[in-house]
Scaffold this active site. Structure first.
Site, short mmCIF file in Angstrom:
data_model
loop_
_atom_site.label_atom_id
_atom_site.label_comp_id
_atom_site.label_asym_id
_atom_site.label_seq_id
_atom_site.Cartn_x
_atom_site.Cartn_y
_atom_site.Cartn_z
N TYR A 1 -21.77 -18.22 36.70
CA TYR A 1 -20.66 -17.45 36.09
C TYR A 1 -19.39 -17.55 36.93
O TYR A 1 -18.29 -17.49 36.40
CB TYR A 1 -21.05 -15.98 35.84
CG TYR A 1 -21.77 -15.86 34.53
CD1 TYR A 1 -23.12 -16.18 34.43
CD2 TYR A 1 -21.10 -15.51 33.37
CE1 TYR A 1 -23.77 -16.13 33.22
CE2 TYR A 1 -21.75 -15.46 32.15
CZ TYR A 1 -23.07 -15.76 32.08
OH TYR A 1 -23.71 -15.73 30.88
N LYS B 1 -14.43 -10.74 35.33
CA LYS B 1 -14.99 -9.51 34.74
C LYS B 1 -14.86 -8.32 35.69
O LYS B 1 -14.67 -7.18 35.25
CB LYS B 1 -16.45 -9.73 34.35
CG LYS B 1 -16.66 -10.71 33.19
CD LYS B 1 -15.92 -10.32 31.92
CE LYS B 1 -16.33 -11.16 30.72
NZ LYS B 1 -15.42 -10.95 29.57
P1 NAP Z 1 -16.74 -16.22 21.40
O1 NAP Z 1 -17.25 -16.02 20.04
O2 NAP Z 1 -16.49 -17.62 21.85
O3 NAP Z 1 -15.46 -15.30 21.62
C1 NAP Z 1 -14.51 -15.53 22.64
C2 NAP Z 1 -13.19 -15.47 21.98
O4 NAP Z 1 -12.11 -15.57 22.92
C3 NAP Z 1 -13.00 -16.61 20.99
O5 NAP Z 1 -12.57 -16.08 19.77
C4 NAP Z 1 -11.94 -17.44 21.66
O6 NAP Z 1 -11.20 -18.26 20.79
C5 NAP Z 1 -11.12 -16.32 22.26
N1 NAP Z 1 -10.06 -16.84 23.10
C6 NAP Z 1 -10.14 -17.76 24.09
N2 NAP Z 1 -8.91 -18.04 24.54
C7 NAP Z 1 -8.04 -17.30 23.81
C8 NAP Z 1 -6.64 -17.18 23.76
N3 NAP Z 1 -5.83 -17.87 24.60
N4 NAP Z 1 -6.08 -16.32 22.87
C9 NAP Z 1 -6.85 -15.61 22.03
N5 NAP Z 1 -8.18 -15.69 22.01
C10 NAP Z 1 -8.77 -16.54 22.89
O7 NAP Z 1 -17.78 -15.65 22.49
P2 NAP Z 1 -18.32 -14.16 22.75
O8 NAP Z 1 -19.55 -14.34 23.54
O9 NAP Z 1 -18.34 -13.38 21.50
O10 NAP Z 1 -17.23 -13.57 23.74
C11 NAP Z 1 -16.52 -12.37 23.49
C12 NAP Z 1 -16.42 -11.54 24.76
O11 NAP Z 1 -17.72 -11.06 25.09
C13 NAP Z 1 -15.92 -12.29 25.98
O12 NAP Z 1 -15.10 -11.44 26.74
C14 NAP Z 1 -17.21 -12.58 26.72
O13 NAP Z 1 -17.00 -12.79 28.11
C15 NAP Z 1 -17.94 -11.29 26.45
N6 NAP Z 1 -19.38 -11.32 26.73
C16 NAP Z 1 -20.17 -12.28 26.19
C17 NAP Z 1 -21.52 -12.28 26.46
C18 NAP Z 1 -22.42 -13.36 25.90
O14 NAP Z 1 -23.51 -13.56 26.44
N7 NAP Z 1 -22.04 -14.02 24.82
C19 NAP Z 1 -22.08 -11.29 27.28
C20 NAP Z 1 -21.25 -10.31 27.81
C21 NAP Z 1 -19.88 -10.33 27.53
P3 NAP Z 1 -11.51 -19.87 20.88
O15 NAP Z 1 -12.86 -20.08 20.31
O16 NAP Z 1 -10.41 -20.50 20.11
O17 NAP Z 1 -11.44 -20.24 22.34
#
Ligand code: NAP
Length: 263
Positions: free
Chosen positions: A155, A162
């Protein structure tokens, strides 16, 4: 159920139907909220539009959160459309694939700053841009991960980001508390999304997680959505500045304790 009847929500970070942002948006809409969605770039529109339609969302806006102008523009449009916002969800993060594996110390200055800009500063920037149109008792939330607290393989810069995001939650909660506006984070266990696919070794960790977590189950974007409903609703009206773990209890474990028949 309608815990969020008459509430107006804006959810940032929908990329596709696997996104945590989508799990949250759907859960908020299921509880009666009027939901608007935002996505990062033009080419996501074709994926996001049908999702929006399925929950009756008509406010669907592109917003690259690295641009102050783009953030200001979406805030102005939201003011025109909704007047005030009751719920703001930030579900956005980014780090280059090279930065999510290998040694943390190899992170470039540029990669570090980009991860911090998109994954940390953007929540503060959105809060600032929307501050004037947040309703009394509004609820803001962001998505974090346990790698902020402990060093988790691969990570790297995202763990550091984070940690800064969680600190931002506390400062924002302090800023907005006197207006009865709350700011919290949900710390979710691993979920298979587009972003997660960029982390080296994610699949192995995802599989191991359920055998170690006390509840012996992986979590889903729908689970996160359910907890987001709680944080968005008046049921949590005296909770602010907190990190709510939605991780089957993984974070409380010191040493993995698998029973013999599970080995
Ligand atoms: P995700 O579907 O890929 O969502 C991440 C989002 O961030 C995407 O819509 C992405 O758009 C957007 N993003 C990236 N750069 C950006 C920018 N410059 N302007 C606006 N939006 C932007 O993945 P996710 O897992 O749901 O992630 C959402 C949140 O949950 C994140 O903060 C992640 O760290 C957190 N999280 C995830 C997990 C896990 O295991 N999945 C666990 C804990 C926390 P693009 O696709 O265009 O880049």
């Amino acid at each position: 159920m309608s815990l969020l009847k008459r509430k107006k929500a804006l959810v940032f970070g929908v990329a596709n139907e696997r996104s945590i942002a989508w799990g949250v948006a759907k859960a908020l809409a299921d509880q009666g909220a009027t939901v608007g969605l935002s996505y990062a770039v033009e080419n996501l529109k074709k994926r996001v539009d049908p999702l929006a339609e399925s929950i009756g969302a008509t406010f669907v806006e592109e917003c690259d959160v690295t641009s102050d102008e783009a953030i200001a523009e979406v805030a102005a449009k939201a003011k025109k459309e909704f007047g005030e916002i009751d719920i703001l969800v930030h579900s956005i993060a980014f780090a280059g694939r090279d930065e999510l594996g290998g040694f943390y110390y190899d992170v470039s200055r540029e990669g570090f700053l980009r991860a911090m800009d998109i994954s940390v500063y953007s929540f503060t920037a959105l809060t600032g841009a929307f501050a004037d149109i947040l309703a009394p008792r509004a609820s803001l939330m962001t998505m974090t991960y346990y790698a902020s607290q402990k060093a988790v393989p691969n990570y790297n810069v995202m763990g550091v980001a984070k940690a800064a995001l969680e600190a931002s939650v506390r400062y924002l909660a302090r800023d907005l508390g006197p207006r009865q506006i709350r700011v919290n984070a949900i710390s979710a266990g691993p979920i298979r999304t587009l972003s997660a696919a960029g982390v080296s070794g994610f699949r192995g960790m995802y599989n191991e997680f359920a055998s170690v977590a006390p509840l012996r189950e992986n979590v889903t974007a729908e689970d996160v959505g359910d907890s987001a409903v709680f944080l968005a609703s008046d049921l949590s009206k005296h909770i602010t500045g907190e990190i709510l773990y939605v991780d089957s209890g993984f974070n409380i474990i010191g040493i993995a304790d698998k029973s013999e028949d599970e080995e």
